[in-house]
Design a protein around this motif. Structure first.
Motif, mmCIF file in Angstrom:
data_model
loop_
_atom_site.group_PDB
_atom_site.id
_atom_site.type_symbol
_atom_site.label_atom_id
_atom_site.label_comp_id
_atom_site.label_asym_id
_atom_site.label_seq_id
_atom_site.Cartn_x
_atom_site.Cartn_y
_atom_site.Cartn_z
ATOM 1 N N ILE A 5 0.948 -1.092 0.004
ATOM 2 C CA ILE A 5 -0.113 0.029 0.047
ATOM 3 C C ILE A 5 1.222 1.152 0.135
ATOM 4 O O ILE A 5 0.360 2.172 -0.416
ATOM 5 C CB ILE A 5 -0.879 0.075 1.422
ATOM 6 C CG1 ILE A 5 -0.325 0.174 2.517
ATOM 7 C CG2 ILE A 5 -1.847 -1.109 1.017
ATOM 8 C CD1 ILE A 5 -1.178 0.124 3.650
ATOM 9 N N CYS A 6 2.070 1.295 0.173
ATOM 10 C CA CYS A 6 3.078 2.461 0.319
ATOM 11 C C CYS A 6 4.370 2.098 0.039
ATOM 12 O O CYS A 6 5.332 2.684 0.551
ATOM 13 C CB CYS A 6 2.784 2.960 1.852
ATOM 14 S SG CYS A 6 3.580 4.518 1.735
ATOM 15 N N VAL A 7 4.389 1.127 -0.955
ATOM 16 C CA VAL A 7 5.849 0.747 -1.520
ATOM 17 C C VAL A 7 5.985 1.317 -2.566
ATOM 18 O O VAL A 7 5.290 1.531 -3.715
ATOM 19 C CB VAL A 7 5.894 -0.795 -1.535
ATOM 20 C CG1 VAL A 7 7.301 -1.153 -2.214
ATOM 21 C CG2 VAL A 7 5.920 -1.482 -0.284
ATOM 22 N N THR A 8 7.380 2.105 -2.763
ATOM 23 C CA THR A 8 7.395 2.933 -3.968
ATOM 24 C C THR A 8 8.941 2.408 -4.425
ATOM 25 O O THR A 8 9.811 2.276 -3.253
ATOM 26 C CB THR A 8 7.771 4.279 -3.994
ATOM 27 O OG1 THR A 8 6.667 4.910 -3.461
ATOM 28 C CG2 THR A 8 8.089 5.096 -5.242
ATOM 29 N N GLU A 9 9.208 1.753 -5.412
ATOM 30 C CA GLU A 9 10.450 1.069 -6.015
ATOM 31 C C GLU A 9 11.322 2.403 -6.385
ATOM 32 O O GLU A 9 11.236 3.199 -7.107
ATOM 33 C CB GLU A 9 10.317 0.417 -6.939
ATOM 34 C CG GLU A 9 9.369 -1.149 -6.834
ATOM 35 C CD GLU A 9 10.007 -2.172 -7.375
ATOM 36 O OE1 GLU A 9 11.015 -2.015 -7.960
ATOM 37 O OE2 GLU A 9 9.435 -3.169 -7.098
ATOM 38 N N ARG A 10 12.696 2.260 -5.519
ATOM 39 C CA ARG A 10 13.767 3.152 -5.795
ATOM 40 C C ARG A 10 15.078 2.715 -5.328
ATOM 41 O O ARG A 10 15.022 1.492 -4.687
ATOM 42 C CB ARG A 10 13.160 4.537 -5.101
ATOM 43 C CG ARG A 10 13.172 4.430 -3.508
ATOM 44 C CD ARG A 10 12.673 5.640 -2.999
ATOM 45 N NE ARG A 10 13.349 6.769 -3.156
ATOM 46 C CZ ARG A 10 12.743 7.802 -3.474
ATOM 47 N NH1 ARG A 10 11.659 7.763 -3.726
ATOM 48 N NH2 ARG A 10 13.564 9.096 -3.767
ATOM 49 N N LEU A 11 16.103 3.308 -5.871
ATOM 50 C CA LEU A 11 17.320 2.596 -5.377
ATOM 51 C C LEU A 11 17.705 3.264 -4.315
ATOM 52 O O LEU A 11 18.737 2.610 -3.449
ATOM 53 C CB LEU A 11 18.281 3.103 -6.687
ATOM 54 C CG LEU A 11 18.067 2.211 -8.069
ATOM 55 C CD1 LEU A 11 18.882 2.845 -9.213
ATOM 56 C CD2 LEU A 11 17.898 0.786 -7.872
ATOM 57 N N GLU A 12 17.571 4.488 -3.854
ATOM 58 C CA GLU A 12 18.145 5.214 -2.690
ATOM 59 C C GLU A 12 16.833 5.817 -2.123
ATOM 60 O O GLU A 12 15.874 6.215 -2.365
ATOM 61 C CB GLU A 12 18.890 6.370 -3.290
ATOM 62 C CG GLU A 12 20.325 5.855 -3.734
ATOM 63 C CD GLU A 12 21.299 6.959 -4.506
ATOM 64 O OE1 GLU A 12 20.776 8.054 -3.698
ATOM 65 O OE2 GLU A 12 22.220 6.785 -4.826
ATOM 66 N N TYR A 13 17.053 5.796 -0.540
ATOM 67 C CA TYR A 13 16.234 6.523 0.271
ATOM 68 C C TYR A 13 16.919 7.484 1.048
ATOM 69 O O TYR A 13 18.244 7.782 1.024
ATOM 70 C CB TYR A 13 15.802 5.540 1.392
ATOM 71 C CG TYR A 13 15.024 4.308 0.840
ATOM 72 C CD1 TYR A 13 13.591 4.636 0.294
ATOM 73 C CD2 TYR A 13 15.525 3.185 0.480
ATOM 74 C CE1 TYR A 13 13.035 3.469 -0.150
ATOM 75 C CE2 TYR A 13 15.011 2.136 0.004
ATOM 76 C CZ TYR A 13 13.506 2.377 -0.307
ATOM 77 O OH TYR A 13 12.759 1.316 -0.957
ATOM 78 N N VAL A 14 16.290 8.505 1.687
ATOM 79 C CA VAL A 14 16.902 9.605 2.536
ATOM 80 C C VAL A 14 17.719 8.764 3.559
ATOM 81 O O VAL A 14 17.055 8.191 4.240
ATOM 82 C CB VAL A 14 16.046 10.423 2.934
ATOM 83 C CG1 VAL A 14 16.583 11.642 3.804
ATOM 84 C CG2 VAL A 14 15.200 11.193 1.905
#
Length: 203
Positions: A5-14
């Motif tokens: 419900i709140c997953v966003t695929e990305r390579l980097e996080y803050v």
């Protein structure tokens, strides 16, 4: 629970290092009615370089997707360019209710801004924020929320009414009600705690 419900695929996080650089308090937080418990739960901070309050926007696992900012001197909000806005507060909601062991709220309030959502949290009512008028990702997240009922508490203006209409059109699997703000109050953050606890609710 659908963990997407709140997953966003990305390579980097803050990074935690960046978040730690914002972990300072500012009088503006308390001027807007926030409490120490809410500041801690939502990891709200202050960025002295931009003179802004910081709001980490997290996915359901607690990864910080990006940091939103609100000026302490104006109504200016800032979001990193090109980001897709998820519902603000989903991770904190799942953490506070302990979704992992099957504890879920019966109802969730939907607001326009982060400060409006946090205002409800100060009276022990769980809320999430659109940070706008709603997008397809947010509508999916609202449909997937493990609750029976949504209470729409977007702003008391034309844009806020448009947001309520969009949610009703795109979220069909929930009981949906709306609140009526007292005369002269545009949104939740303008209300007193007593007013928030006694908002009129309509279908």
């Amino acid at each position: 629970l659908n963990r997407d419900i709140c997953v966003t695929e990305r390579l980097e996080y803050v990074s935690e290092e960046e978040l730690d650089s914002y972990r300072y308090s500012h009088p503006y937080m308390y001027k807007r009615g926030l409490t120490d418990d809410i500041v801690e739960l939502f990891d709200i901070g202050y960025d002295s370089n931009t003179d802004c309050i910081t709001f980490p926007i997290r996915d359901i696992q607690g990864n910080t997707l990006f940091v939103a900012r609100r000026s302490v001197k104006t109504k200016f909000f800032n979001y990193p360019q090109g980001v897709e806005k998820p519902l603000y507060g989903l991770y904190e909601l799942s953490y506070a209710y302990n979704f992992d062991i099957g504890n879920y709220p019966d109802e969730v309030i939907v607001t326009e801004s982060m400060l409006d959502a946090l205002s409800f949290w100060t009276i022990d009512k769980c809320a999430v924020a659109l940070n706008g008028l709603g997008n397809e990702l947010q509508f999916k997240q609202l449909r997937d929320l493990p609750c029976r009922k949504l209470i729409l508490a977007t702003d008391n203006d034309d844009a806020g009414m448009k947001a309520r209409k969009r949610i009703r059109q795109n979220v069909k699997n929930k009981i949906i009600t709306e609140v009526i703000f007292p005369e002269g109050r545009k949104d939740a953050n303008e209300c007193t705690k007593e007013e928030l606890m006694n908002l009129e609710e309509i279908f």
